[in-house]
Design an enzyme around this catalytic site. Structure first.
Site, PDB file in Angstrom:
ATOM      1  N   GLY A 111      -7.677  28.062  23.350  1.00 20.39           N
ATOM      2  CA  GLY A 111      -8.891  28.243  22.553  1.00 20.39           C
ATOM      3  C   GLY A 111      -9.773  29.395  23.018  1.00 20.39           C
ATOM      4  O   GLY A 111     -11.002  29.274  23.012  1.00 20.39           O
ATOM      5  N   GLY A 118      -3.813  33.441  23.710  1.00 21.05           N
ATOM      6  CA  GLY A 118      -2.468  33.155  23.195  1.00 21.05           C
ATOM      7  C   GLY A 118      -1.730  32.076  23.963  1.00 21.05           C
ATOM      8  O   GLY A 118      -0.520  31.955  23.861  1.00 21.05           O
ATOM      9  N   ALA A 119      -2.446  31.270  24.758  1.00 22.51           N
ATOM     10  CA  ALA A 119      -1.767  30.214  25.520  1.00 22.51           C
ATOM     11  C   ALA A 119      -2.207  28.822  25.039  1.00 22.51           C
ATOM     12  O   ALA A 119      -2.016  27.838  25.737  1.00 22.51           O
ATOM     13  CB  ALA A 119      -2.034  30.387  27.012  1.00 22.51           C
ATOM     14  N   GLY A 120      -2.820  28.755  23.852  1.00 25.43           N
ATOM     15  CA  GLY A 120      -3.224  27.456  23.288  1.00 25.43           C
ATOM     16  C   GLY A 120      -4.491  26.905  23.918  1.00 25.43           C
ATOM     17  O   GLY A 120      -4.779  25.722  23.806  1.00 25.43           O
ATOM     18  N   PRO A 126      -6.937  32.495  29.366  1.00 29.40           N
ATOM     19  CA  PRO A 126      -5.884  33.388  28.878  1.00 29.40           C
ATOM     20  C   PRO A 126      -5.780  33.312  27.353  1.00 29.40           C
ATOM     21  O   PRO A 126      -5.964  32.236  26.774  1.00 29.40           O
ATOM     22  CB  PRO A 126      -4.613  32.836  29.534  1.00 29.40           C
ATOM     23  CG  PRO A 126      -4.943  31.458  29.959  1.00 29.40           C
ATOM     24  CD  PRO A 126      -6.424  31.381  30.169  1.00 29.40           C
ATOM     25  N   SER A 173     -10.392  32.343  21.618  1.00 27.87           N
ATOM     26  CA  SER A 173     -11.250  32.946  20.580  1.00 27.87           C
ATOM     27  C   SER A 173     -12.396  31.994  20.211  1.00 27.87           C
ATOM     28  O   SER A 173     -13.510  32.433  19.936  1.00 27.87           O
ATOM     29  CB  SER A 173     -10.437  33.324  19.348  1.00 27.87           C
ATOM     30  OG  SER A 173      -9.873  32.182  18.752  1.00 27.87           O
ATOM     31  N   ALA A 174     -12.124  30.687  20.249  1.00 26.31           N
ATOM     32  CA  ALA A 174     -13.195  29.713  19.970  1.00 26.31           C
ATOM     33  C   ALA A 174     -14.267  29.795  21.048  1.00 26.31           C
ATOM     34  O   ALA A 174     -15.463  29.764  20.746  1.00 26.31           O
ATOM     35  CB  ALA A 174     -12.620  28.300  19.911  1.00 26.31           C
ATOM     36  N   ALA A 175     -13.858  29.922  22.308  1.00 26.75           N
ATOM     37  CA  ALA A 175     -14.839  29.976  23.401  1.00 26.75           C
ATOM     38  C   ALA A 175     -15.696  31.243  23.304  1.00 26.75           C
ATOM     39  O   ALA A 175     -16.908  31.194  23.550  1.00 26.75           O
ATOM     40  CB  ALA A 175     -14.131  29.890  24.753  1.00 26.75           C
ATOM     41  N   ASP A 192     -11.056  23.431  18.101  1.00 23.75           N
ATOM     42  CA  ASP A 192     -11.328  24.308  19.248  1.00 23.75           C
ATOM     43  C   ASP A 192     -12.830  24.550  19.434  1.00 23.75           C
ATOM     44  O   ASP A 192     -13.361  24.434  20.537  1.00 23.75           O
ATOM     45  CB  ASP A 192     -10.643  25.671  19.060  1.00 23.75           C
ATOM     46  CG  ASP A 192      -9.129  25.561  19.071  1.00 23.75           C
ATOM     47  OD1 ASP A 192      -8.617  24.448  18.854  1.00 23.75           O
ATOM     48  OD2 ASP A 192      -8.470  26.591  19.292  1.00 23.75           O
TER      49      ASP A 192
HETATM   50  O1  PMV Z   1      -2.101  26.417  17.989  1.00 25.83           O
HETATM   51  P1  PMV Z   1      -3.383  25.695  18.191  1.00 25.83           P
HETATM   52  O2  PMV Z   1      -3.688  25.338  19.610  1.00 25.83           O
HETATM   53  O3  PMV Z   1      -4.520  26.310  17.469  1.00 25.83           O
HETATM   54  O4  PMV Z   1      -3.179  24.227  17.517  1.00 25.83           O
HETATM   55  C1  PMV Z   1      -2.664  24.028  16.245  1.00 25.83           C
HETATM   56  C2  PMV Z   1      -2.818  22.583  15.897  1.00 25.83           C
HETATM   57  C3  PMV Z   1      -2.192  22.169  14.586  1.00 25.83           C
HETATM   58  O5  PMV Z   1      -2.423  20.777  14.454  1.00 25.83           O
HETATM   59  C4  PMV Z   1      -0.699  22.395  14.573  1.00 25.83           C
HETATM   60  C5  PMV Z   1      -2.801  22.901  13.395  1.00 25.83           C
HETATM   61  C6  PMV Z   1      -4.240  22.542  13.096  1.00 25.83           C
HETATM   62  O6  PMV Z   1      -4.875  23.342  12.384  1.00 25.83           O
HETATM   63  O7  PMV Z   1      -4.737  21.492  13.503  1.00 25.83           O
END
Ligand code: PMV
Length: 316
Positions: free
Chosen positions: A88, A84-86, A82, A90-92, A133
């Protein structure tokens, strides 16, 4: 020839925010993946049947730019991560596309080359990026990022004056539930908020250091497969992140509910909304609670499988 690849999503287990100040962070790969398939196109370059366009395919276009591809290609992607749910997503996409392209072009495809290219893709598209990520998605299992080179060093990523050392870390098979609060949060402003606190307060600097210690202790407990210990550290890490001001009522609600059936739970990523993560033996119960409290649950497992890529001959 057809090149195929598949790359996992990630979650940050320990160390978000503190990593900005040189403390370590630990992220692991999860069993949600993005696949990419590449073959020659007779006319123009397409993505999932549509002509490639900056506004829809910025990451894939940047992958083509970085590898200086001028062939016409038929690119297909498919993802169950999904966005926007943290996790990654876009990295994948970047890792899977770079992985398939490097195979296709026979340009050499070590993990280090792919992780570096994919980091540059994210950096170009977002104007800023941490390599957590893309390195996790490439390597799988777990990675620890830190300022110094340590045990099980994999590669170093440099950008301008910044540098990150990426290390392999081994983690057991674990069940997790991510709870997406549905509250939109942006990483940049949250990082700025913590930075202000960090600059003016000794207390904030001590908290950041304490998070660094949690990351190191967490790596040891994961290696020992001590899930109760890992859960306790997740709770502690969350408490410190709340003191830094990056939690949110929506996160507190999901975390409190999830903890009834979990070893531990914390926010994951930047906070301020976004997602939480719970380590549990009862993922379905946790998912139910998260749903009842208004969040969107994703049941996940940790995975050792990073990027995979293959070339096959096209059938006549
Ligand atoms: O929002 P995410 O999952 O990309 O994580 C951000 C992590 C932070 O430590 C807050 C910022 C960073 O660039 O490491």
């Amino acid at each position: 020839m057809i090149s195929k690849s598949s790359a996992p999503g990630k979650v940050i287990l320990f160390g978000e925010h503190a990593v900005v100040y040189g403390e370590p962070a630990l992220a692991m790969a999860v069993d949600k993946r993005c696949g990419c398939e590449i073959s020659v196109s007779s006319s123009r370059t397409t993505v999932n049947g549509h002509p490639i366009r900056e506004e829809y395919h910025s990451y894939i276009l940047q992958c083509l730019n970085i590898l200086e591809v001028d062939n016409k290609l038929k690119i297909s992607t498919e993802s169950d991560i999904p966005s926007g749910a943290g996790m990654g997503s876009s990295a994948a996409v970047s890792v899977a596309t770079i992985g398939a392209l490097r195979k296709f072009l026979e340009k050499g495809s070590t993990e280090e080359m792919i992780a570096k290219d994919a980091f540059n893709v994210e950096f170009e598209v977002q104007g800023n990026a941490s390599p957590i990520d893309t390195s996790t998605s490439t390597h799988g299992n777990a990675i620890m990022v830190s300022e110094k080179k340590e045990k099980d060093f994999l590669w170093e990523i440099k950008k301008d004056e910044k540098s990150w050392n990426i290390h392999h870390r081994d983690i057991p098979d674990m069940d997790f539930v991510i709870g997406d609060t549905g509250v939109h949060s942006s990483t940049g402003p949250l990082v700025e908020k913590v930075k202000k606190f960090y600059r003016k307060s000794n207390f904030a600097r001590e908290i950041i250091q304490e998070i660094g210690e949690i990351v190191r202790d967490g790596c040891v407990l994961l290696e020992e497969e001590d899930l109760e210990g890992v859960g306790r550290l997740m709770n502690k890490n969350h408490r410190l992140l709340s003191i830094l001001g990056v939690s949110h009522p929506s996160l507190e609600k999901l975390i409190k509910g999830a903890r009834r059936h979990s070893y531990g739970a914390k926010l994951t990523g930047a906070g301020g909304g976004g997602s939480m993560i719970a380590l549990t033996d009862e993922p379905n119960k946790v998912a139910e609670v998260i749903e009842k409290k208004g969040g969107t649950p994703y049941v996940l497992k940790s995975t050792k499988k990073g990027l995979t890529s293959t070339n096959t001959e096209e059938k006549e």
